[in-house]
Design an enzyme around this catalytic site. Structure first.
Site, PDB file in Angstrom:
ATOM      1  N   PHE A 268      35.402 -10.682  51.581  1.00 40.60           N
ATOM      2  CA  PHE A 268      36.796 -11.014  51.273  1.00 40.60           C
ATOM      3  C   PHE A 268      37.613  -9.769  50.897  1.00 40.60           C
ATOM      4  CE2 PHE A 268      35.344 -15.534  49.848  1.00 40.60           C
ATOM      5  CZ  PHE A 268      35.234 -15.914  51.165  1.00 40.60           C
TER       6      PHE A 268
ATOM      7  N   THR B  15      34.164  -3.494  60.916  1.00 41.55           N
ATOM      8  CA  THR B  15      34.432  -2.504  61.965  1.00 41.55           C
ATOM      9  C   THR B  15      34.676  -1.125  61.344  1.00 41.55           C
ATOM     10  OG1 THR B  15      35.391  -4.277  63.284  1.00 41.55           O
ATOM     11  CG2 THR B  15      35.954  -2.026  63.924  1.00 41.55           C
TER      12      THR B  15
ATOM     13  N   PHE C 111      45.924  -0.636  65.464  1.00 40.80           N
ATOM     14  CA  PHE C 111      45.995  -1.620  66.542  1.00 40.80           C
ATOM     15  C   PHE C 111      46.990  -1.092  67.562  1.00 40.80           C
ATOM     16  CE2 PHE C 111      47.242  -5.677  68.540  1.00 40.80           C
ATOM     17  CZ  PHE C 111      45.990  -6.244  68.750  1.00 40.80           C
TER      18      PHE C 111
ATOM     19  N   ALA D  27      30.554 -15.411  49.631  1.00 30.97           N
ATOM     20  CA  ALA D  27      31.426 -14.540  48.834  1.00 30.97           C
ATOM     21  C   ALA D  27      32.248 -15.328  47.815  1.00 30.97           C
ATOM     22  CB  ALA D  27      32.336 -13.733  49.744  1.00 30.97           C
TER      23      ALA D  27
ATOM     24  N   TRP E 133      38.032   1.455  66.534  1.00 29.81           N
ATOM     25  CA  TRP E 133      37.867   0.294  67.407  1.00 29.81           C
ATOM     26  C   TRP E 133      37.915   0.753  68.868  1.00 29.81           C
ATOM     27  CZ3 TRP E 133      40.420  -2.362  71.262  1.00 29.81           C
ATOM     28  CH2 TRP E 133      39.944  -3.662  71.537  1.00 29.81           C
TER      29      TRP E 133
ATOM     30  N   LYS F  24      37.177  -4.992  58.382  1.00 27.60           N
ATOM     31  CA  LYS F  24      36.424  -4.343  57.302  1.00 27.60           C
ATOM     32  C   LYS F  24      35.052  -3.880  57.802  1.00 27.60           C
ATOM     33  CE  LYS F  24      35.385  -7.086  54.200  1.00 27.60           C
ATOM     34  NZ  LYS F  24      35.642  -8.243  53.372  1.00 27.60           N
TER      35      LYS F  24
ATOM     36  N   LYS G  92      33.101 -19.463  64.549  1.00 32.60           N
ATOM     37  CA  LYS G  92      33.105 -18.104  64.038  1.00 32.60           C
ATOM     38  C   LYS G  92      32.662 -17.127  65.126  1.00 32.60           C
ATOM     39  CE  LYS G  92      30.366 -15.551  60.784  1.00 32.60           C
ATOM     40  NZ  LYS G  92      29.212 -15.420  61.637  1.00 32.60           N
TER      41      LYS G  92
ATOM     42  N   ARG H 212      26.000  -7.054  55.667  1.00 34.89           N
ATOM     43  CA  ARG H 212      25.331  -8.344  55.516  1.00 34.89           C
ATOM     44  C   ARG H 212      24.842  -8.890  56.850  1.00 34.89           C
ATOM     45  NH1 ARG H 212      30.280 -11.189  53.051  1.00 34.89           N
ATOM     46  NH2 ARG H 212      31.212  -9.384  54.058  1.00 34.89           N
TER      47      ARG H 212
END
Lengths: 558, 558
Positions: free
Chosen positions: A303, A75, A383, A275, A411, A73, A107, A96
């Site tokens: 999310f 990206t 992808f 979130a 990407w 998201k 993470k 954010r």
């Protein structure tokens, strides 16, 4: 072909001085408060000066329910921002800030990926411009002042068992979840049970992200409910007298941060509320400022769309008077396959049937988003293993739903991979076809609001809540909080409250475990399931592998 | 004539862009990492580049034992730096950063006063460049990793009762002094008693201020003793594996901060360790960098000369290889009178006899300082009520002691008030007459080092320590820590351990209550009396009066 890692790509970035990025938006250098050569805050004076200007177009990037396959998201938000600039539009993105604590657990970074990233990546994942530290300080000053008030005589008659305000730290530290403070005798106060949450879960974070300006910030801080008396009378932050000093601590943090994408386009990175128990969007002040400076502003919400987009519309847009012009719904072939029942290990194999089986999750999000009156475009975040047949299957499905899906390769290709998406999004935004309206009116009762979200967004049959919860909601209505929007805290992995129920479930119930009043932020939090507000570190925390290499570069952070 | 307050004077400051201040020291703008327009960090690359340059002259500003009348040590440091620049010398000052927490209690600012201040005053007393927040994060990451290690199986066999490493917060919060963590059952870990100190008391702070570079920083962090096994085997930070990630968190904080005086002269403000359980000086890296860039560097040390100057010489100078060229000992007529028995309310009246009675405190500091082989000049920091006869009495006394006292009016006049002092200090520093040597050699036994300080600096008859303490010191010697210097933690108000014993007491004893090993910082802390490492807020905390005024300016912070 060998792939570079995100951090290798970020290190190779040809960053421009932040003043040049500001110039693209017409911000003179005296109005940019630099933090190093590649980060800056936009001055409050400048923000005040541009208030009379017209707004640009607002584009929300949201996603299907997340799967372990990942959707991309952020990206896509970065890629679309770069794509709009590449086709000659004046565009900025708003995302954010990352929380420092989880970086030492497991993470990864939160600044996009591949050739669609925001830089400087390391700083953004560490201290950045100190906003989260300022929030931690402001939150904990209030905590200290509450216990200090009790210590010196407790004039407000706070019931020590009913202090609602905990402390925060930007660290994954499970030992602090549940603690007893003020041990050690008379000079240390009155022992009581409390705990720490992670800083992003602080109501101060939600407030900073919803406040229009410093006056509004102080007013909201003052409205925080910190404790209750034995008679259940609410004690507010303003009763403790902490709102002025907290505002002073947050004065700099209220100014939005400007950085750049790998393609040297402007990116506002500001605020980062949870979130679940909060609304999961970057700050209102960053978004409204960006709209005064750019013709197109691309932003995202936390999310999947059932939680993130709903809160973006019903909390952030409602409260800030924003009207989005277009929604981009991000999906991946791999996530569609997982929704269609394929195991993670088998995602590399072509499986058009699984995609068809998984598409209803996407379809329901499209349907929901259209319900807010905003046009929807699906971005398929490509992808390497995706096949043409698989992509076509998604495109066909989306066309049947009356929308359109566009394949994006940002990407791997940066803005070259989002030109089609950017072109279409700009067309839609310029067309003026959006007719945004929130899901429910302010005047609707609190429980009815919850039912509206549950039935119209989650497509549930009913909301389950015991008498105590219904009484609490009615009591808040009687106290004048009935006009607040709802902030749902449920699993992000399903439309339902069961994380294993993928796809587009129906016939389910939404059980409410707890409700909380965030009177400063201005919403009622409805908790369905377990919500963890202080994470722990894993057996092998990332911190063990983080360090400086011989070149002084940071290793192991991502 | 009406006086402006410190904050009014600071607001009227004609600040120059920080790049101009850097230019005065030959720092090109690409090597200055700006934080806003009036603060910057000096890049590590630049610091590495200038290492081969010769050092300037180092001048320490210290003071008599503090009294409630105030001495103005920082004010005199700033005034002397401006005075040296005013007489045509290339001079910089080096002072400590202020702690945020106490500003919300009752502490005033820590950036000088009157017309001898460092600006921007507000930022320096709030988040500044985030160094203390970085130290808090690094410290608490280690704390979280210790409890996480125990949680996941405790491979190192840490005795949970013997975890020495607490947590820190830059806040006056007495409720956190003594707490129980990890309550709430299996998922939250093993309950144990611990607590928070204020950030300036963190060993990480002391380490940052003594580390030569990032490699040395990581090595020292790794050497922190965090816990013991049941068999009393020490567990180090490096055993936990936190040293690399902590270094990453401190990477930016290690770079010294550059700001300016009201007269636009360069001021390094970096680090701020406690002056009791730590050494109370600004960072080694700031001082050594300033010495490469300026011909004269004026710095200060915490508390009176018995604690501050002794630690500056025996810890900071010893470890960093610094050799001071001159000491300025600050005294005020009012403090002399208080030492002579005058009550605070009567300080406004001329009392030459009281001054004569109070002078022995000053005399002993002169004598002590000369013992380190460094020439001493006394600076009389002028106050409006001082009379000529009073000033003359101090001058005469100092002359008898074989030193000289110079009247300074920098509080009212800025550099015009310190021209005489600056001229004399430069003469002494240039003369090369200083022959600095620390008080004791590294090889001396730990208890003998303590006795040396107690008898030669405090002029006590004896050191009192029970067998447990003597055994502990011997055990550390056996473990290879015998070569460390001593960091005394005693009252700042007296040469003795009794805060009420003013003047120049003799015949007293120094009782040792506790010893602690700061193996990372590299000193043995000797505690004589009560040491508070987490302050509380007063009944009416300053925070109640702190806020933004209608112009958006900060009120009530000072």
């Amino acid at each position: 072909m060998s792939f570079k890692s995100d951090i290798e790509i970020a290190r190779d970035a040809k960053k421009r001085p932040i003043q040049e990025i500001g110039e693209k938006l017409g911000i003179a250098s005296q109005h940019l408060l630099p933090y190093g050569h590649d980060k800056a805050k936009v001055s409050q004076e400048f923000i005040n000066e541009v208030q009379a200007r017209p707004d640009g177009k607002l584009i929300l990037v949201t996603a299907i329910n997340p799967t372990p396959a990942g959707e991309g998201k952020t990206t896509t938000t970065v890629g679309l921002g770069d794509g709009l600039n590449a086709i000659g539009k004046k565009a900025a993105i708003c995302i954010r800030e990352a929380s420092l604590g989880p970086c030492f657990g497991m993470k990864g970074g939160a600044a996009g990926g591949g050739y669609a990233q925001v830089v400087p990546m390391e700083e953004m994942n560490l201290h950045f411009t100190g906003d989260f530290h300022a929030i931690t300080s402001a939150h904990n000053l209030l905590s200290a002042m509450i216990d200090n008030h009790i210590y010196w005589g407790n004039e407000l008659q706070i019931d020590e068992r009913r202090v609602a305000w905990r402390r925060v730290m930007d660290m994954n530290d499970r030992a602090l979840r549940d603690i007893v403070v003020s041990l050690g005798g008379v000079t240390n106060g009155f022992p009581r049970q409390t705990g720490f949450d992670i800083t992003v879960a602080s109501e101060v974070m939600a407030i900073l992200c919803l406040a229009r300006d410093l006056d509004n910030l102080q007013k909201r801080l003052g409205n925080i409910i910190v404790a209750y008396t034995r008679e259940r009378k609410a004690i507010y932050c303003r009763d403790i007298g902490a709102d002025g000093a907290m505002t002073v601590l947050l004065k700099d943090a209220m100014q939005p941060n400007l950085v750049q994408t790998l393609e040297n386009n402007p990116a506002f990175v500001h605020g980062g509320p949870f979130a679940n128990i909060a609304h999961g969007c970057n700050s209102v002040i960053a978004t409204t400022t960006a709209l005064k400076l750019a013709d197109y502003v691309v932003t995202e919400a936390g999310f999947g769309a059932d939680l993130g987009a709903e809160k973006f519309f019903d909390i952030k847009c409602r409260k800030a008077g924003l009207a989005p012009d277009c929604v981009v719904l991000v999906a991946t072939i791999r996530a569609m396959k997982m929704n269609g029942g394929v195991a993670k290990a088998d995602l590399g194999e072509e499986n058009v049937d699984a995609i068809k089986a998984g598409c209803p999750n996407l379809g329901r999000h499209i349907q929901n988003l259209k319900g807010f009156g905003v046009p929807v475009v699906v971005a398929i975040n490509h992808f390497v293993t995706d096949t043409e047949a698989e992509v076509q299957a998604v495109k066909d499905y989306v066309a049947e739903m009356g929308s359109e899906a566009i394949l994006c390769t940002h990407w791997a290709d940066g803005s070259a991979g989002t030109r089609d998406l950017a072109t279409r999004v700009a067309e839609i935004a310029d067309s003026g076809q959006a007719q945004f309206a929130p899901l429910y009116p302010d005047e609707m009762g609190l429980f009815e609001k919850i039912e509206t979200i549950a039935t119209r967004i989650y497509h549930a049959d009913e909301v389950l809540a015991d008498k105590k919860i219904r009484d609490q909601l009615r009591a808040w209505e009687a106290e004048g909080f009935g006009n607040l929007p709802i902030c749902m805290a449920k699993t992000q992995y399903s439309f339902s409250t069961d994380p294993n129920l993928r796809g587009a479930p129906t016939g389910h119930s939404v059980p409410i475990r707890e409700v909380r009043l965030s009177a400063g932020a201005g919403f009622v939090v409805v908790i369905c399931g377990e919500i963890m507000t202080m994470p722990g570190l894993p057996r092998h925390p990332a911190a063990l592998d983080i360090g400086l290499n011989d070149l002084g570069q940071i290793e192991g952070l991502f």
